[in-house]
Design a protein around this motif. Structure first.
Motif, PDB file in Angstrom:
ATOM      1  N   GLY A  59      41.494  44.081  39.000  1.00 38.86           N
ATOM      2  CA  GLY A  59      41.702  43.566  37.757  1.00 38.86           C
ATOM      3  C   GLY A  59      40.727  43.916  36.742  1.00 38.86           C
ATOM      4  O   GLY A  59      39.862  45.191  37.149  1.00 38.86           O
ATOM      5  N   GLU A  60      40.597  43.140  35.783  1.00 40.73           N
ATOM      6  CA  GLU A  60      39.446  43.709  34.619  1.00 40.73           C
ATOM      7  C   GLU A  60      38.118  42.949  34.713  1.00 40.73           C
ATOM      8  O   GLU A  60      37.344  43.700  35.205  1.00 40.73           O
ATOM      9  N   ALA A  61      38.106  41.616  34.590  1.00 41.70           N
ATOM     10  CA  ALA A  61      36.959  40.934  34.448  1.00 41.70           C
ATOM     11  C   ALA A  61      37.381  39.388  34.889  1.00 41.70           C
ATOM     12  O   ALA A  61      38.424  39.172  34.330  1.00 41.70           O
ATOM     13  N   PRO A  72      38.866  35.304  42.203  1.00 47.51           N
ATOM     14  CA  PRO A  72      39.515  36.224  41.221  1.00 47.51           C
ATOM     15  C   PRO A  72      40.808  35.765  41.105  1.00 47.51           C
ATOM     16  O   PRO A  72      41.544  35.133  42.004  1.00 47.51           O
ATOM     17  N   PHE A  73      41.418  36.127  39.922  1.00 50.86           N
ATOM     18  CA  PHE A  73      42.779  35.565  39.388  1.00 50.86           C
ATOM     19  C   PHE A  73      42.961  34.080  39.811  1.00 50.86           C
ATOM     20  O   PHE A  73      43.944  33.786  40.606  1.00 50.86           O
ATOM     21  N   ALA A  74      42.184  33.024  39.207  1.00 52.62           N
ATOM     22  CA  ALA A  74      42.276  31.775  39.736  1.00 52.62           C
ATOM     23  C   ALA A  74      43.043  30.921  38.572  1.00 52.62           C
ATOM     24  O   ALA A  74      43.492  29.840  38.818  1.00 52.62           O
ATOM     25  N   THR A  98      40.043  42.546  43.517  1.00 52.68           N
ATOM     26  CA  THR A  98      38.623  42.366  42.894  1.00 52.68           C
ATOM     27  C   THR A  98      39.159  42.710  41.314  1.00 52.68           C
ATOM     28  O   THR A  98      40.221  42.815  40.859  1.00 52.68           O
ATOM     29  N   ASN A  99      37.772  42.940  40.690  1.00 49.29           N
ATOM     30  CA  ASN A  99      37.781  43.231  39.477  1.00 49.29           C
ATOM     31  C   ASN A  99      36.866  44.533  38.976  1.00 49.29           C
ATOM     32  O   ASN A  99      35.932  44.611  39.937  1.00 49.29           O
ATOM     33  N   MET A 100      37.075  44.936  37.782  1.00 49.45           N
ATOM     34  CA  MET A 100      36.016  46.244  37.496  1.00 49.45           C
ATOM     35  C   MET A 100      34.589  45.622  37.268  1.00 49.45           C
ATOM     36  O   MET A 100      33.516  46.393  37.864  1.00 49.45           O
ATOM     37  N   TYR A 171      50.746  46.930  34.133  1.00 54.24           N
ATOM     38  CA  TYR A 171      50.398  46.101  32.931  1.00 54.24           C
ATOM     39  C   TYR A 171      49.503  45.164  33.686  1.00 54.24           C
ATOM     40  O   TYR A 171      49.620  44.649  34.786  1.00 54.24           O
ATOM     41  N   HIS A 172      48.515  44.466  32.969  1.00 53.20           N
ATOM     42  CA  HIS A 172      47.819  43.251  33.291  1.00 53.20           C
ATOM     43  C   HIS A 172      48.691  42.106  33.237  1.00 53.20           C
ATOM     44  O   HIS A 172      49.376  41.982  32.131  1.00 53.20           O
ATOM     45  N   PRO A 173      48.751  41.420  34.331  1.00 55.92           N
ATOM     46  CA  PRO A 173      49.760  39.942  34.284  1.00 55.92           C
ATOM     47  C   PRO A 173      49.272  39.209  33.113  1.00 55.92           C
ATOM     48  O   PRO A 173      50.385  38.718  32.451  1.00 55.92           O
TER      49      PRO A 173
HETATM   50  N1  URA Z   1      41.820  38.654  34.881  1.00 58.29           N
HETATM   51  C1  URA Z   1      41.192  39.512  35.375  1.00 58.29           C
HETATM   52  O1  URA Z   1      41.283  40.715  35.110  1.00 58.29           O
HETATM   53  N2  URA Z   1      40.947  39.047  36.463  1.00 58.29           N
HETATM   54  C2  URA Z   1      40.665  38.049  36.827  1.00 58.29           C
HETATM   55  O2  URA Z   1      40.171  37.782  38.125  1.00 58.29           O
HETATM   56  C3  URA Z   1      41.177  36.961  36.086  1.00 58.29           C
HETATM   57  C4  URA Z   1      41.929  37.480  35.021  1.00 58.29           C
END
Ligand code: URA
Ligand code: SF4
Length: 220
Positions: A59-61, A72-74, A98-100, A171-173
């Protein structure tokens, strides 16, 4: 389980851990102050999931929920991600996510190039340690890591090869939370993961020589 190295003088030594194993890498990340994000973060969000996964998601951040939990993605984007994985028959525990960047940018702003490059060695190490066969890039930042010259809009859903790893850009969710029109596209693109593995299984099977069916011959 720890892998112990036996040295020639018979003394059992631990190998140089921090760069060789993900849990140690996570400890390094937790102490990292290589960019400005260290000043405003609460928890670092190194990554989560199966360390031997065939599928890695980038993902991104971290956002605010991730920054609070260290996972991540919580938050809401994470629930949508779980749903997307499930529609493709994949559990979150099957993949590594993970994320960037591993720390939350203030007010959820975009991560800056200088932050992305400061954090890059951690991601590169994660890729080489997990050694996935497929990487799903979530959003434009992680796609740009592998293919900086191409736009995500033109490439989403199209599998590309990067150093022997299949990259599936989607695409990003979180984008689908703001623009529900993107959700069917995300569902469609996530299905491609299954297709990649179906192809792999077919190729593997075609390499196996079919043996005569002895059982059948017995009853002939
Ligand atoms: N968006 C992201 O890109 N990463 C996350 O961990 C949460 C939301
Ligand atoms: Fe270190 Fe990455 Fe966090 Fe920056 S974002 S402080 S480089 S872990």
């Amino acid at each position: 389980m720890r892998h112990l190295h036996i040295s020639t003088d018979g003394i059992t030594k631990l190998p140089n851990l921090p760069t060789k194993r993900i849990p140690e890498l996570e400890i390094n990340i937790a102490q990292c102050t290589k960019c400005d994000l260290a000043e405003t973060r609460n928890l670092t969000v190194p990554g989560d999931g199966n360390y031997n996964a065939d599928i890695m998601l980038i993902g991104e951040a971290p956002g605010s929920n991730e920054d609070k939990t260290g996972r991540p993605f919580a938050g809401r984007a994470g629930s949508l991600l779980d749903e997307l994985l499930m529609t493709s028959g994949i559990e979150r525990s099957d993949v590594y996510i993970t994320n960037m960047v591993k720390c939350r940018p203030p007010s959820n702003r975009d991560p800056q190039l200088v932050e992305i490059s400061a954090c890059q060695p951690y991601l590169d190490l994660q890729i080489s340690l997990v050694n996935p066969s497929v990487i799903v890039t979530l959003g434009r930042f992680s796609f740009a890591k592998f293919f900086p010259q191409i736009t995500l809009r033109k490439s989403r859903g199209i599998v590309k090869d990067w150093r022997g790893i299949k990259i599936l850009p989607v695409y990003h969710p979180a984008a689908a939370l703001y623009n529900p029109n993107l959700k069917p596209k995300l569902i469609e693109d996530f299905q491609k993961i299954t297709t990649i593995f179906a192809k792999k299984v077919n190729t593997d099977l075609s390499n196996i020589q079919t043996r005569p069916n002895i059982q059948l011959n017995l009853f002939e």
